[in-house]
Design an enzyme around this catalytic site. Structure first.
Site, PDB file in Angstrom:
ATOM      1  N   PHE A 179       0.746  -1.125  -0.140  1.00  0.00           N
ATOM      2  CA  PHE A 179      -0.094   0.037   0.039  1.00  0.00           C
ATOM      3  C   PHE A 179       0.714   1.303   0.139  1.00  0.00           C
ATOM      4  O   PHE A 179       0.290   2.327  -0.138  1.00  0.00           O
ATOM      5  CB  PHE A 179      -0.995  -0.102   1.257  1.00  0.00           C
ATOM      6  CG  PHE A 179      -0.413   0.240   2.651  1.00  0.00           C
ATOM      7  CD1 PHE A 179       0.022   1.652   2.751  1.00  0.00           C
ATOM      8  CD2 PHE A 179       0.150  -0.580   3.253  1.00  0.00           C
ATOM      9  CE1 PHE A 179       0.513   1.979   4.195  1.00  0.00           C
ATOM     10  CE2 PHE A 179       0.805  -0.552   4.579  1.00  0.00           C
ATOM     11  CZ  PHE A 179       1.093   0.797   4.947  1.00  0.00           C
ATOM     12  N   SER A 186       5.659  -6.831   3.967  1.00  0.00           N
ATOM     13  CA  SER A 186       6.273  -7.348   5.199  1.00  0.00           C
ATOM     14  C   SER A 186       7.198  -8.563   5.109  1.00  0.00           C
ATOM     15  O   SER A 186       7.018  -9.475   4.125  1.00  0.00           O
ATOM     16  CB  SER A 186       5.186  -7.565   6.377  1.00  0.00           C
ATOM     17  OG  SER A 186       4.458  -8.899   5.887  1.00  0.00           O
ATOM     18  N   CYS A 228       9.589   1.763   3.490  1.00  0.00           N
ATOM     19  CA  CYS A 228      10.343   0.695   3.636  1.00  0.00           C
ATOM     20  C   CYS A 228      12.042   1.155   3.682  1.00  0.00           C
ATOM     21  O   CYS A 228      12.905   0.873   4.247  1.00  0.00           O
ATOM     22  CB  CYS A 228      10.216  -0.559   2.697  1.00  0.00           C
ATOM     23  SG  CYS A 228      10.786  -0.150   0.951  1.00  0.00           S
ATOM     24  N   ARG A 257      -5.817  -1.694  -0.388  1.00  0.00           N
ATOM     25  CA  ARG A 257      -6.128  -0.668   0.376  1.00  0.00           C
ATOM     26  C   ARG A 257      -6.084   0.608  -0.462  1.00  0.00           C
ATOM     27  O   ARG A 257      -6.898   1.525  -0.158  1.00  0.00           O
ATOM     28  CB  ARG A 257      -5.134  -0.417   1.573  1.00  0.00           C
ATOM     29  CG  ARG A 257      -5.204  -1.376   2.653  1.00  0.00           C
ATOM     30  CD  ARG A 257      -4.008  -1.027   3.675  1.00  0.00           C
ATOM     31  NE  ARG A 257      -3.770  -2.321   4.756  1.00  0.00           N
ATOM     32  CZ  ARG A 257      -2.968  -2.153   5.566  1.00  0.00           C
ATOM     33  NH1 ARG A 257      -1.926  -1.302   5.805  1.00  0.00           N
ATOM     34  NH2 ARG A 257      -2.895  -3.124   6.554  1.00  0.00           N
ATOM     35  N   GLU A 301       9.473  -3.546  12.963  1.00  0.00           N
ATOM     36  CA  GLU A 301       9.469  -2.442  12.182  1.00  0.00           C
ATOM     37  C   GLU A 301       8.154  -1.850  12.331  1.00  0.00           C
ATOM     38  O   GLU A 301       7.181  -2.404  12.566  1.00  0.00           O
ATOM     39  CB  GLU A 301       9.299  -2.710  10.648  1.00  0.00           C
ATOM     40  CG  GLU A 301       9.167  -1.603   9.717  1.00  0.00           C
ATOM     41  CD  GLU A 301       9.047  -2.158   8.462  1.00  0.00           C
ATOM     42  OE1 GLU A 301       9.443  -1.393   7.563  1.00  0.00           O
ATOM     43  OE2 GLU A 301       8.499  -3.411   8.208  1.00  0.00           O
TER      44      GLU A 301
END
Length: 499
Positions: A149, A226, A281, A177, A383
């Site tokens: 997303f 992830s 990220c 999303r 994270e």
């Protein structure tokens, strides 16, 4: 009636799927659309369209494929404002950040415009007696991308730009999303002249992901998300004999040496830690000053800079960042803030409870800053993916190298210093895939490649650049000899050698 976001298959919109997901406006906290969740049957329709179109596209010479990329770049640039506003309306990042999202994707499209040069093989004349050897890179067939997303324009373009330029067909499964921008990107690719069926977009959740990973006609899968899901994607995809690149989470560190320009460091860290509400990220959520004197001086400058950050709606031109993507994600971030307190770190600036007048239901969270964070804390190890900055104080240079090197993530790291020797030593020794020297977000330019180490990346080939070209193609090597017509074939059974 809420608008419905459908699949894009074979060059047109395709409405299928009884199950649907809500697409929110993060600024208002309200549902603005529904996205259809597809099934294996919907994926098969996309595969059928791709299989029908891909052979002719692969046979199209690279220069003509490049012309489609040139036209596509022109169209995306012409629709930049439209794409940025659409992106912000579903993700929540501010308009300027959304334009950056689109632009960084376009840079890979620019690289793909040079695909005729990149696809050139190698040739050796006289590798043996009358023998020449040459290589060629050929498309895999059908590739797939599963994208997150946080970059709904950039990461899809990273993937399908390279894959399609190399002669493949592509199936994109974007995040449910914020799925509208990927659909719009596919529509513009059709307008640029891409044949129907070469780029398809299907929506869904785990059911669609598993269908992609299991489908025998999909040769390669690229994923960003992830780390736990990345590992799942890698293991299931490779178990089905697919080529897989799967990029996961991150916990990027910014090392601050005593000689660093602290005013520049504060400016860089504020943008890298809190830009896009920390939902990157390649964000920089951990700052590591070397020595308490450096830490105290940096802290004194960081606090007013953080408190001066403006949180606003996506369309506010003065806002530094907007809301996070969902209510659940805001709650997750707030839980990590509480975890940091419970673990004993010092909460210096608390962003919880932030509201914006007129947008009280929006998914906003203020900037948060922790000091005296320890490597043993779970809030440091995980994270957080939000506007939370943690300070971990290092006693010396050796500890500063060790912290990011021993962390389970190895995506990016930055060092701030005026000392060339320290920077060179750090770069050589740190166990992280992408390094910035006085650059807080070291995302490589399009003609290099993106890729993290350890639990930040599964698979051994990076995104875009020459790494991307290698991922989306297979290498074929030809050894040829043309007989001279002589009557004797005395060498027919000998392996070709240099002799």
């Amino acid at each position: 009636m809420l608008r419905s976001i459908d699949h894009f298959i074979g060059g047109s919109s395709f409405a299928s799927g009884e199950r649907q997901g809500d697409v929110f406006d993060p600024n208002q906290g309200q549902v603005q659309a529904n996205v259809r969740f597809g099934t294996a049957a919907d994926l098969q329709k996309a595969i059928d369209a791709a299989k029908a179109a891909q052979p002719a596209w692969a046979a199209t010479n690279p220069q003509r494929r490049a012309r489609v990329m040139f036209k596509y770049k022109e169209l995306v640039e012409a629709h930049m404002d439209e794409l940025a506003h659409l992106l912000s309306s579903e993700h929540g990042k501010v308009i300027a950040d959304s334009k950056g999202d689109v632009q960084r994707g376009l840079e890979v499209i620019e690289y793909a415009c040079g695909i005729p040069q990149s696809l050139k093989g190698e040739y050796t004349v006289g590798a043996g007696p009358g023998i020449d050897v040459y290589s060629m890179r050929q498309p895999l067939g059908i590739g797939a991308g599963i994208t997150p997303f946080n970059f709904p324009a950039m990461i899809p373009m990273w993937m399908f730009g390279m894959a399609i330029a190399c002669g493949n067909a592509f199936v994109l499964k974007p995040s449910e999303r914020d799925p509208s921008v990927p659909i719009r990107l596919a529509e513009l690719m059709k307008e640029a002249g891409l044949p129907d069926g070469i780029l398809n977009v299907v929506h869904g959740d785990k059911e669609m992901v598993d269908a992609i990973l299991d489908h025998p006609d999909i040769a390669a899968v690229s994923f960003v998300g992830s780390s736990d899901i990345a590992q799942y994607i890698y293991l299931r995809g490779t178990a089905h004999n697919k080529r897989v690149q799967a990029f996961g989470g991150a916990k990027n560190h910014g090392i601050v040496m005593p000689d660093a320009d602290l005013d520049q460091v504060v400016n860089d860290i504020a943008g890298a830690a809190f830009g896009s509400a920390g939902e990157r990220c390649m964000a920089l959520p951990v700052v590591v000053p070397v020595g308490d004197e450096t830490a105290d001086a940096l802290r004194a400058k960081l606090i007013p800079a953080i408190e001066a950050l403006r949180v606003g709606v996506s369309t506010d031109p003065d806002a530094h960042y907007g809301p996070v993507v969902s209510k659940a994600h805001r709650e997750r971030i707030e839980n990590y803030i509480q975890m940091g307190i419970d673990e004993g770190s010092e909460l210096v600036v608390d962003g919880r409870g932030f509201t914006l007048q007129g947008h009280e239901q929006g998914f906003f969270i203020g900037p948060t800053f922790f000091d005296h964070v320890k490597p043993s804390m779970k809030s440091y190890q995980d994270e957080i993916f939000g506007p939370v900055l943690q300070m971990v104080r290092a006693a010396d240079f050796e500890e500063a190298v060790r912290l990011p090197s021993e962390h389970l993530y190895g995506n990016g790291v930055a060092i701030f210093t005026r000392n060339g020797h320290a920077a060179r030593e750090f770069t050589a020794r740190v166990n992280v895939g992408m390094v910035g020297i006085n650059v807080p977000i070291p995302v490589p330019v399009s003609y290099h490649s993106f890729g993290g180490w350890k639990r930040s990346g599964f698979g051994d080939i990076g995104q875009y650049g020459m790494e991307g070209l290698r991922f989306w193609t297979k290498n074929k090597v030809v050894t040829q000899r043309w007989p001279d017509g002589g009557p004797h074939g005395e060498n027919a059974f000998n392996i070709p050698t240099m002799g």
